[in-house]
Design an enzyme around this catalytic site. Structure first.
Site, PDB file in Angstrom:
ATOM      1  N   LYS A 140       0.800  -0.817   0.069  1.00 56.63           N
ATOM      2  CA  LYS A 140      -0.006   0.162   0.037  1.00 56.63           C
ATOM      3  C   LYS A 140       1.329   1.284   0.350  1.00 56.63           C
ATOM      4  O   LYS A 140       2.260   1.598   0.609  1.00 56.63           O
ATOM      5  CB  LYS A 140      -0.905   0.362   1.108  1.00 56.63           C
ATOM      6  CG  LYS A 140      -1.196   1.227   1.838  1.00 56.63           C
ATOM      7  CD  LYS A 140      -2.099   1.617   2.822  1.00 56.63           C
ATOM      8  CE  LYS A 140      -2.933   2.819   3.211  1.00 56.63           C
ATOM      9  NZ  LYS A 140      -3.012   2.414   3.863  1.00 56.63           N
ATOM     10  N   GLU A 185      -8.338  12.327  13.011  1.00 51.18           N
ATOM     11  CA  GLU A 185      -7.361  11.297  13.200  1.00 51.18           C
ATOM     12  C   GLU A 185      -6.434  10.815  14.847  1.00 51.18           C
ATOM     13  O   GLU A 185      -5.590  12.462  14.160  1.00 51.18           O
ATOM     14  CB  GLU A 185      -6.960  10.919  12.245  1.00 51.18           C
ATOM     15  CG  GLU A 185      -6.471   9.386  12.436  1.00 51.18           C
ATOM     16  CD  GLU A 185      -6.069   8.055  10.844  1.00 51.18           C
ATOM     17  OE1 GLU A 185      -4.784   7.555  11.737  1.00 51.18           O
ATOM     18  OE2 GLU A 185      -6.030   9.067   9.766  1.00 51.18           O
ATOM     19  N   GLU A 226      -7.213  -2.598   3.009  1.00 47.70           N
ATOM     20  CA  GLU A 226      -6.035  -1.420   3.496  1.00 47.70           C
ATOM     21  C   GLU A 226      -6.327  -0.233   4.529  1.00 47.70           C
ATOM     22  O   GLU A 226      -5.071  -0.240   5.247  1.00 47.70           O
ATOM     23  CB  GLU A 226      -6.788   0.622   2.284  1.00 47.70           C
ATOM     24  CG  GLU A 226      -5.835   1.253   2.928  1.00 47.70           C
ATOM     25  CD  GLU A 226      -7.095   2.217   1.714  1.00 47.70           C
ATOM     26  OE1 GLU A 226      -6.377   3.597   2.401  1.00 47.70           O
ATOM     27  OE2 GLU A 226      -7.378   2.645   0.991  1.00 47.70           O
ATOM     28  N   GLU A 364     -11.594  10.862  -4.092  1.00 49.69           N
ATOM     29  CA  GLU A 364     -11.545  11.465  -2.882  1.00 49.69           C
ATOM     30  C   GLU A 364     -10.507  12.080  -2.064  1.00 49.69           C
ATOM     31  O   GLU A 364     -10.664  12.369  -1.420  1.00 49.69           O
ATOM     32  CB  GLU A 364     -11.046   9.324  -2.528  1.00 49.69           C
ATOM     33  CG  GLU A 364     -10.688   9.428  -0.682  1.00 49.69           C
ATOM     34  CD  GLU A 364     -10.389   8.515  -0.914  1.00 49.69           C
ATOM     35  OE1 GLU A 364      -8.706   8.003   0.869  1.00 49.69           O
ATOM     36  OE2 GLU A 364     -10.162   6.955  -1.013  1.00 49.69           O
TER      37      GLU A 364
END
Length: 377
Positions: A140, A185, A226, A364
């Site tokens: 990734k 986050e 992911e 996105e």
């Protein structure tokens, strides 16, 4: 600041800058020495009281932007139990003068343009990265792009932060040394030696509605994989820092106005010698903002993305002399120019897997840009 608590500092008692792979440890050592020399009178004794510093760090070990710790002269804090004010002074700042508070001003017309990596460049970078992933060079890679923001009138940080806090009340809103944003986050929040962290990886825009976005995310094999990579990277880091078991909750769906995320929360008691800042530095960069394996992903980012991310996707937050801290990831953000009050640089990114579709990854980033652009509407 968040929905129920926050810290606002102004003035500068002192500041220090750091760089390189040891910047987190250097910053913690600098603050620890400051605490040893300080005379602290704290009758409130809650997180964020007493001697408190704010900080924002660079994403990469080698970056044009330095990592900065600032100790304000005054701090206004609040939580569910009430509010407080902290005054911090040095010999140089002991004599203060009355401040003139200017009216909050609007930014006027806003012009957006591509930054160092435009839309075509980003989709080409995604295509190239997908090819590398299909050959097994990494599992990734998180790619980002930037936007250049120019305003008719000088940017007023107070207005920008107020708009973000209003638009995203469940996020952590921040503005430190010109780095401004509203992030969902939290990388390392520490209270009395107990650490909590949140991993977000796997996202879907809400352009077709919240329910449709949640269904698409729950059924996306790419996003589920992911998220697993990101969660595993944080869990591995916490295993090295925790004095006991790591508790996990997730993945769940986190709903935001512009996007939905797969989210997992972790909790652990820190082992002796660890702080919120050093824990954040050891966890950074997670697979959620860099990729996995870390070294391979960072090499691909440097080679294909080619951006100096500055302080984007790196720890930003505060710490106090009692060991409490909140270090979030600088996402949904923009860096205000230190030389041009009418200019800022915004960032957004997404996790690339071997099954990623470039057009979807571009969409996105557009959804994520819409968050920081709320500050300029």
């Amino acid at each position: 600041m968040s929905e129920h608590s926050g810290l606002i500092g102004w003035g500068e008692a002192t500041r220090a800058t750091f760089a390189g792979p040891d910047r987190f440890t250097q910053a913690q050592q600098w603050f620890d020495e400051l605490v040893k020399l300080a005379q602290i009178s704290d009758s409130v004794t809650r997180p964020g009281t007493g001697l408190t510093a704010f900080g924002t760090f660079s994403f990469a070990n080698e970056s044009r932007d330095s990592s900065t710790i600032i100790v304000p002269e005054r701090i206004l804090g609040w939580d569910e139990r009430g509010a407080w004010e902290t005054v911090i002074s040095t010999e140089e700042s002991a004599t203060t003068t009355a401040e003139t508070i200017e009216a909050i001003s609007d930014v006027g017309h806003v012009h957006l343009s591509a930054g160092e990596l435009d839309e075509d460049g980003f989709t080409s970078a995604v295509e190239e990265t997908v090819e590398l992933l299909s050959r097994g060079e990494a599992k990734k890679v998180v790619l980002a792009r930037d936007l250049d923001i120019r305003t008719e009138y000088p940017m007023d940080e107070r207005l920008l932060i107020a708009k973000l806090a209003h638009a995203f009340p469940t996020c952590w809103t921040y503005c430190i040394d010109g780095m401004i944003g509203a992030t969902p986050e939290m990388l390392a929040s520490v209270r009395a030696g107990h650490l909590s962290t949140r991993v977000l990886a796997g996202s879907w825009p809400t352009t077709q509605g919240q329910d449709a976005a949640e269904h698409a995310l729950r059924t996306s094999a790419k996003d589920i994989a992911e998220h697993r990579y990101a969660s595993d990277s944080v869990l591995h880091a916490l295993d090295l820092q925790a004095s006991g078991p790591v508790r996990t909750n997730g993945p769940t769906i986190l709903h935001l106005p512009n996007v939905v995320h797969l989210s997992t929360d972790f909790e652990a008691d820190l082992a002796p010698g660890w702080t919120g800042l050093t824990a954040a530095g050891a966890i950074h960069p997670t697979a959620a903002v860099g990729g996995t394996p870390t070294d391979a992903a960072l090499e691909i980012i440097d080679r294909i993305e080619g951006l100096d991310r500055g302080r984007y996707a790196a720890p930003v937050g505060w710490m106090d002399s009692a060991g409490n801290s909140d270090w979030a990831l600088a996402l949904r953000c923009a860096q205000l120019s230190p030389t041009d009050p009418n200019r800022a640089r915004a960032f957004a990114g997404g996790g690339i897997m071997d099954r990623s579709v470039p057009a979807q990854e571009l969409s996105e980033t557009e959804a994520k840009f819409s968050a920081i652009l709320k500050a300029f509407e």
